[in-house]
Motif scaffolding. Structure first.
Motif, PDB file in Angstrom:
ATOM      1  N   UNK A 114      86.718 -18.595 -99.855  1.00  0.00           N
ATOM      2  CA  UNK A 114      86.520 -19.974-100.031  1.00  0.00           C
ATOM      3  C   UNK A 114      85.329 -20.598-100.563  1.00  0.00           C
ATOM      4  N   UNK A 115      84.237 -20.190-100.138  1.00  0.00           N
ATOM      5  CA  UNK A 115      83.047 -20.703-100.411  1.00  0.00           C
ATOM      6  C   UNK A 115      82.683 -20.188-101.986  1.00  0.00           C
ATOM      7  N   UNK A 116      83.141 -19.132-102.223  1.00  0.00           N
ATOM      8  CA  UNK A 116      83.127 -18.632-103.729  1.00  0.00           C
ATOM      9  C   UNK A 116      83.935 -19.557-104.608  1.00  0.00           C
ATOM     10  N   UNK A 117      85.128 -19.856-104.254  1.00  0.00           N
ATOM     11  CA  UNK A 117      85.783 -20.728-104.862  1.00  0.00           C
ATOM     12  C   UNK A 117      85.100 -22.334-104.960  1.00  0.00           C
ATOM     13  N   UNK A 118      84.394 -22.346-103.989  1.00  0.00           N
ATOM     14  CA  UNK A 118      83.636 -23.858-104.335  1.00  0.00           C
ATOM     15  C   UNK A 118      82.503 -23.661-105.270  1.00  0.00           C
ATOM     16  N   UNK A 119      82.077 -22.671-105.739  1.00  0.00           N
ATOM     17  CA  UNK A 119      80.871 -22.623-106.739  1.00  0.00           C
ATOM     18  C   UNK A 119      79.645 -22.044-105.924  1.00  0.00           C
ATOM     19  N   UNK A 120      79.762 -21.134-104.987  1.00  0.00           N
ATOM     20  CA  UNK A 120      78.609 -20.521-104.312  1.00  0.00           C
ATOM     21  C   UNK A 120      78.691 -19.109-104.244  1.00  0.00           C
ATOM     22  N   UNK A 121      77.557 -18.330-104.457  1.00  0.00           N
ATOM     23  CA  UNK A 121      77.621 -17.019-104.565  1.00  0.00           C
ATOM     24  C   UNK A 121      76.702 -16.425-103.097  1.00  0.00           C
ATOM     25  N   UNK A 122      76.948 -15.250-102.751  1.00  0.00           N
ATOM     26  CA  UNK A 122      76.364 -14.839-101.588  1.00  0.00           C
ATOM     27  C   UNK A 122      75.142 -14.261-101.697  1.00  0.00           C
ATOM     28  N   UNK A 123      74.036 -14.507-101.111  1.00  0.00           N
ATOM     29  CA  UNK A 123      72.650 -13.952-100.975  1.00  0.00           C
ATOM     30  C   UNK A 123      72.472 -12.899-100.117  1.00  0.00           C
ATOM     31  N   UNK A 124      72.606 -13.159 -98.708  1.00  0.00           N
ATOM     32  CA  UNK A 124      72.186 -12.191 -97.815  1.00  0.00           C
ATOM     33  C   UNK A 124      72.743 -12.586 -96.453  1.00  0.00           C
TER      34      UNK A 124
END
Length: 250
Positions: free
Chosen positions: A212-222
């Motif tokens: 969901x958050x990837x679809x919102x335009x965010x990428x995982x950091x840690x």
């Protein structure tokens, strides 16, 4: 011996964070929040604003004021008796503003489960699994609390970038984000707790939240924190995401 190790670890966290041993005696001091923010600072050197959804008694806000002293912190807590503690614990910190409401995907009132263990209070029911593993979370009562969409509060908040949206709302994180779709272009980082097992009835688990958050335009950091059971099973994890820049978009 386990108690001795826990005490030693607590002291180590506060000393390594720069908060000092005396900070342990402050009302609202939290080892977990201190550890999470200490880890966050490796990836986020500075912040101009923090939206603190699910502030509880101010544990995160107080630690954030130490790690990011220039940030304006907006702390939201819906439970009236816990909100009173939040106000008391943060009253000497002029960069923290407090709001007695929940964040969600509607404006008005919300049926809320006030838990005897306030950290477990949520808009969702505590699951049978959590009650079994953490018996202190078994007692709840239903109340109504005010709720607002973050999108409709922008005129009241001061956003100086970079901006972090922190959510510790016990399985309600997706609803908070749904009510912040128009605001997300102003938010640089997301920090939220997600579960790997059903801690609350109907909560979205890690896979769903990650996509969901990837679809919102965010990428995982840690990952920057976690909760383990007595059997060392990882139940929940605190995850840090960053809004993608145009250069990172394919």
């Amino acid at each position: 011996m386990s108690i001795i190790f826990k005490i030693a670890d607590t002291v180590k966290v506060f000393l390594s964070s720069g908060r000092g041993f005396g900070s342990l005696l402050e009302k609202g001091a939290s080892v977990a929040s201190t550890r999470i923010l200490h880890n966050c600072r490796h990836y986020i050197p500075t912040l101009g604003a923090i939206i603190d959804a699910g502030a509880n008694q101010g544990q995160f806000a107080m630690a954030a004021a130490h790690f990011y002293p220039r940030a304006r912190i907006h702390s939201f807590e819906p439970l009236p008796h816990v909100f009173a503690l939040l106000q008391r614990n943060t009253r000497r910190l002029s960069n923290i503003s407090t709001y007695n409401m929940a964040l969600g995907n509607c404006n008005g009132t919300l049926e809320f489960h006030s838990n005897a263990y306030s950290h477990a209070s949520s808009a969702l029911n505590v699951s049978a699994l959590q009650k079994n593993m953490l018996p202190k979370t078994a007692t709840t009562r239903q109340i109504e609390v005010p709720v607002q969409r973050l999108d409709d509060l922008l005129h009241r908040l001061t956003f100086i970038p970079p901006v972090l949206l922190k959510m510790d709302v016990q399985g309600f994180e997706k609803e908070v984000l749904k009510g912040a779709i128009k605001s997300l272009w102003q938010i640089d980082y997301l920090l939220f707790e997600t579960s790997f097992v059903q801690m609350y009835d109907g909560e979205p688990l890690f896979d769903e939240m990650h996509h969901f958050v990837k679809e919102l335009g965010f990428e995982f950091i840690a990952p920057v924190g976690f909760l383990q059971s007595e059997k060392l099973q990882i139940l929940q994890m605190d995850l840090l995401y960053k809004r993608k820049t145009h250069e990172n978009c394919s």
